[in-house]
Design a protein around this motif. Sequence first.
Motif, short mmCIF file in Angstrom:
data_model
loop_
_atom_site.label_atom_id
_atom_site.label_comp_id
_atom_site.label_asym_id
_atom_site.label_seq_id
_atom_site.Cartn_x
_atom_site.Cartn_y
_atom_site.Cartn_z
N ASN A 383 0.85 -1.19 0.00
CA ASN A 383 0.00 0.00 0.00
C ASN A 383 0.89 1.24 0.00
OD1 ASN A 383 0.65 0.75 2.84
ND2 ASN A 383 -0.53 -1.09 3.33
N ASP A 384 0.27 2.41 -0.07
CA ASP A 384 1.03 3.65 -0.19
C ASP A 384 1.89 3.93 1.03
OD1 ASP A 384 0.15 4.60 -2.78
OD2 ASP A 384 -1.81 4.87 -1.88
N PHE A 385 1.41 3.58 2.19
CA PHE A 385 2.19 3.86 3.40
C PHE A 385 3.45 3.00 3.44
CE2 PHE A 385 -2.04 5.33 4.47
CZ PHE A 385 -1.78 6.56 5.08
N GLU A 386 3.35 1.75 2.99
CA GLU A 386 4.54 0.91 2.89
C GLU A 386 5.49 1.45 1.83
OE1 GLU A 386 5.86 -3.77 2.31
OE2 GLU A 386 3.78 -3.17 1.89
N ARG A 387 4.93 1.93 0.73
CA ARG A 387 5.78 2.51 -0.33
C ARG A 387 6.58 3.69 0.21
NH1 ARG A 387 4.79 6.69 -4.74
NH2 ARG A 387 2.95 7.21 -3.53
N ILE A 388 5.93 4.59 0.97
CA ILE A 388 6.64 5.75 1.52
C ILE A 388 7.75 5.30 2.46
CG2 ILE A 388 6.38 7.76 3.03
CD1 ILE A 388 3.56 8.10 1.80
N ALA A 389 7.46 4.31 3.30
CA ALA A 389 8.49 3.81 4.21
C ALA A 389 9.67 3.23 3.44
CB ALA A 389 7.88 2.75 5.14
N MET A 390 9.39 2.52 2.36
CA MET A 390 10.47 1.94 1.55
C MET A 390 11.26 3.01 0.83
SD MET A 390 8.36 -1.33 0.00
CE MET A 390 9.68 -1.91 -1.07
N MET A 391 10.59 4.06 0.35
CA MET A 391 11.30 5.15 -0.31
C MET A 391 12.21 5.88 0.68
SD MET A 391 8.66 6.77 -3.13
CE MET A 391 7.49 7.42 -1.93
N LYS A 392 11.73 6.11 1.88
CA LYS A 392 12.56 6.75 2.90
C LYS A 392 13.81 5.92 3.18
CE LYS A 392 8.98 9.13 5.65
NZ LYS A 392 8.33 9.12 6.98
N ALA A 393 13.62 4.63 3.35
CA ALA A 393 14.75 3.75 3.64
C ALA A 393 15.76 3.74 2.49
CB ALA A 393 14.25 2.33 3.92
N PHE A 394 15.25 3.71 1.26
CA PHE A 394 16.12 3.70 0.09
C PHE A 394 16.89 5.01 -0.03
CE2 PHE A 394 17.01 4.18 -4.44
CZ PHE A 394 17.48 2.92 -4.79
N SER A 395 16.19 6.12 0.15
CA SER A 395 16.83 7.44 0.08
C SER A 395 17.92 7.57 1.13
CB SER A 395 15.79 8.54 0.25
OG SER A 395 16.40 9.80 0.38
N HIS A 396 17.60 7.14 2.35
CA HIS A 396 18.56 7.25 3.46
C HIS A 396 19.77 6.33 3.23
CE1 HIS A 396 19.88 7.99 7.58
NE2 HIS A 396 20.06 6.69 7.69
N ALA A 397 19.51 5.12 2.77
CA ALA A 397 20.59 4.14 2.60
C ALA A 397 21.59 4.58 1.53
CB ALA A 397 20.01 2.78 2.24
N HIS A 398 21.11 5.23 0.48
CA HIS A 398 21.98 5.58 -0.64
C HIS A 398 22.29 7.07 -0.73
CE1 HIS A 398 21.65 1.48 -2.06
NE2 HIS A 398 20.35 1.55 -1.98
N ASN A 399 21.78 7.83 0.23
CA ASN A 399 22.03 9.28 0.30
C ASN A 399 21.64 9.96 -1.01
OD1 ASN A 399 22.72 11.63 1.55
ND2 ASN A 399 24.94 11.29 1.48
N ILE A 400 20.45 9.59 -1.51
CA ILE A 400 19.96 10.19 -2.75
C ILE A 400 18.58 10.80 -2.50
CG2 ILE A 400 21.29 8.75 -4.33
CD1 ILE A 400 17.69 7.91 -3.82
N ILE A 401 18.12 11.58 -3.46
CA ILE A 401 16.79 12.20 -3.40
C ILE A 401 15.91 11.52 -4.44
CG2 ILE A 401 15.48 14.33 -3.79
CD1 ILE A 401 18.05 15.83 -2.86
N LEU A 402 14.74 11.06 -4.00
CA LEU A 402 13.79 10.42 -4.90
C LEU A 402 12.68 11.38 -5.28
CD1 LEU A 402 13.28 6.88 -3.29
CD2 LEU A 402 14.33 7.37 -5.50
#
Length: 500
Positions: A383-402
């Motif tokens: 769902n969208d809330f899981e997507r946001i959590a995954m995007m945050k984790a990905f952005s933080h892990a790779h120090n990038i902006i999505l």
Amino acid sequence: MKIFETINTKEADKITIERQGITYYQLMQRAAGEVFWWLKNHFADRETTFHFFCGQGNNGGDGLVVAKLLHKDNYRVFVNVVEEAGKPTEEFLTAKEELEKTDLKINTRAEYMLDRAQLVFVDAIFGLGLNREMPEEVKSLIKQINNDTRAIRVSIDVPSGLFMDKGSTFAVKSDYVLTFQFPKLAFYLHGNKDFVNHIEILDIGLDKEYINNTPTGLYLTDNIEARKKYRPVAPYAHKGTQGHAVIIGGSYGKIGAVCLSAKAALKSGCGLVTAYLPKCGYTIIQSYFPEAMALTNGEEYIEAISFDVTPKAIGLGPGIGQHPDTQQAIYNFLKNNHTPLVIDADALNILAQHKEWLSLLPENTILTPHPKEMERLIGSWQNDFERIAMMKAFSHAHNIILVAKDAHTMIVEGNTVFVNPTGNAALATGGTGDVLTGIITGLLAQGYPPADAAIFGVYLHGHTADIASGKTSIQAFTASDCIDNIGKSYLAIEKIALKK
């Protein structure tokens, strides 16, 4: 503008009541007054019939107060109390007592007045505190509300049935949501698109100190925030001070993508643009866009990436294709590049196939995936809330902006999410993503910090569609219309007055 979670919104109510020396019912009256004035201004025709559906919580109390105000103003009003929607609160009972002092009856079943010019259903069944599935009787009522195509549906604060912190599958399909003080994240999620159409944020005077001092990781980029991020051109600027952008892309049959992106970069305000593309696109870009400089490599696709110019920002990917030689060229480029970077289109798909290359990206590189590209990068979600959590984790892990492109694009920088409200379905046409890449790259080249370039660029991009689609229609809008209206968007942004 800050987006608060439900716990913060309730705390804001409590703090306001304490500091302003008012009661919960008086705050309810204030909120209801704002709804009343909005309805009165929007439905000036006195032949309008309002039919209220009120639960027994404070949201229902809001509805009862609004119904009383409309009735006193000589509108035709009917009120239904939905007793299955929970136990009555103290404020609801007070609102009910006040309504019973008038000659307006409270009904226990729906009575639709179809002989009137306009019928408006006012949804005040559940507020933002709903955290459980609704009783079947309430679901049945909401189905009736949703299925009556003759009525305009207006929800007070939130569409009833919409969860604020988890995925929703059933709620009132609101034409207008009149929400109090803050935008709610759930309103902007793709999964809730059937329940929220137009959003109106009504200021009910909640405590400003609490709002200003309470931290949040969620923001809505309203026009005021966009204006704050905007950087006017200095009076003595010249092309050398406005930044140089390089757009790398294009392949046989996809030269239009790099043309659109390069032109959008220059229209965003940077001083110089160089397109780096295969030789088959040289004549095309020189003819289409004479202001651009062109460098070439390969015949029908890019085989290597190397140039002598020193840009301030690079956009990589529009129309670039996925030929093995191009993939190797991108890898070799990423190993040696330290220039601020925006990555889009097939360059993203290549990156998704080689996730180990993410470690090669400069800090705060901006990725601009659409939903399928996002899934390839971060995996699938429920769902969208899981997507946001995954995007945050990905952005933080790779120090990038999505930049998560969607009807309401989200910009994710670590644990912070910025929701963009501009744009419409006109952008659902080929090439608009290439334009966005160009705009963001152009802003980066001008010296905008990466997060600001992404946030402001997305706002500017969507705003062009809002401006143009009223003239071209949504159906006839093209990516070139987006480019042609960047200047109009800038002019409108310059006129926005900043609050002191």
